[in-house]
Scaffold this active site. Sequence first.
Site, PDB file in Angstrom:
ATOM      1  N   HIS A  42       0.801  -1.219   0.000  1.00 49.11           N
ATOM      2  CA  HIS A  42       0.000   0.000   0.000  1.00 49.11           C
ATOM      3  C   HIS A  42       0.835   1.271   0.000  1.00 49.11           C
ATOM      4  O   HIS A  42       1.919   1.332   0.581  1.00 49.11           O
ATOM      5  CB  HIS A  42      -0.940   0.009   1.211  1.00 49.11           C
ATOM      6  CG  HIS A  42      -0.207  -0.116   2.518  1.00 49.11           C
ATOM      7  ND1 HIS A  42       0.288   0.962   3.205  1.00 49.11           N
ATOM      8  CD2 HIS A  42       0.112  -1.209   3.255  1.00 49.11           C
ATOM      9  CE1 HIS A  42       0.875   0.552   4.323  1.00 49.11           C
ATOM     10  NE2 HIS A  42       0.780  -0.767   4.381  1.00 49.11           N
ATOM     11  N   ASP A  43       0.323   2.284  -0.703  1.00 43.19           N
ATOM     12  CA  ASP A  43       0.876   3.637  -0.701  1.00 43.19           C
ATOM     13  C   ASP A  43       2.251   3.747  -1.348  1.00 43.19           C
ATOM     14  O   ASP A  43       2.943   4.751  -1.158  1.00 43.19           O
ATOM     15  CB  ASP A  43       0.941   4.201   0.729  1.00 43.19           C
ATOM     16  CG  ASP A  43      -0.415   4.203   1.411  1.00 43.19           C
ATOM     17  OD1 ASP A  43      -1.289   4.977   0.978  1.00 43.19           O
ATOM     18  OD2 ASP A  43      -0.616   3.413   2.365  1.00 43.19           O
ATOM     19  N   GLY A  88       5.194  -1.189   2.345  1.00 45.64           N
ATOM     20  CA  GLY A  88       4.355  -0.012   2.216  1.00 45.64           C
ATOM     21  C   GLY A  88       5.130   1.291   2.209  1.00 45.64           C
ATOM     22  O   GLY A  88       6.192   1.412   2.812  1.00 45.64           O
TER      23      GLY A  88
END
Length: 266
Positions: free
Chosen positions: A122-123, A140
């Site tokens: 994520h991100d 992440g």
Amino acid sequence: MLTQIHPSAIVDSDAKLGLGVTIGPFCTVGPHVVLEDGVELVSHVAVDGHTRLGEGVKIFPFSTIGLPPQDLKYKGEETETVIGARTQIREHASIHRGTVTGTGITRIGADCLLMATVHVAHDCVLGDGCVIANNVAIAGHVELGERVIVGGNSALLQFVRVGTGAFVGGLTGVTRDVIPYARVFGTRAELMGLNLIGLKRRGLENAQLHAVNNAYKFLFTGPGVFADRVVALNAEAEDPYIKDMLAFIAAPSRHGILTNVSGEEE
């Protein structure tokens, strides 16, 4: 330019499909997905969440795109995944959507190649033209600049930054930020010099290569304190590639800049 959907695929009626999209056997496409012109899901691909695949993206079997992140703080918020045009994602890769505690978006640039079983958490942000080899794990909030190459079975710690044009060798653990155009290798990454091959491919002639390489050597093997050498180089730097390195060093960093130089440094 006709869209082709295999009878076994499950495509939500609210998904938005461009011209010439091909969705192969046993794929699933969620309601908030946008597939731009020419996207191809080969087979057994799952695309979900608020996900946009750019023109000409090709996803190979058993890959998952835009699914919820492996983050216990995530509570189903409407975050995003965006993949740039012509990027190819090979078998068993997984790319997770962003989180509200991060930027809210996972973004992969155009013309990238993610090989088999790559994981992008994520991100993360990957610039255009990145090549990520087999079995690489990207935690992440990692940021990769344009045209970064990461060798197979490497792992990047969360919040790490890797600068434009850098080369991460296979089986490398990256726990600190890697400056642009560097080469790093090792169980715990060590600097091995500049990615001279990559710089030559960018069109740098010998004189400029020597100038950039000398600046690198001064920064990481020169006398005195690293911070003082950064200040000294900033005072005289004119070459854009040297300025790229200095700007990267000056930017905010969670883990600090990788400065340990291997004995094999050129």
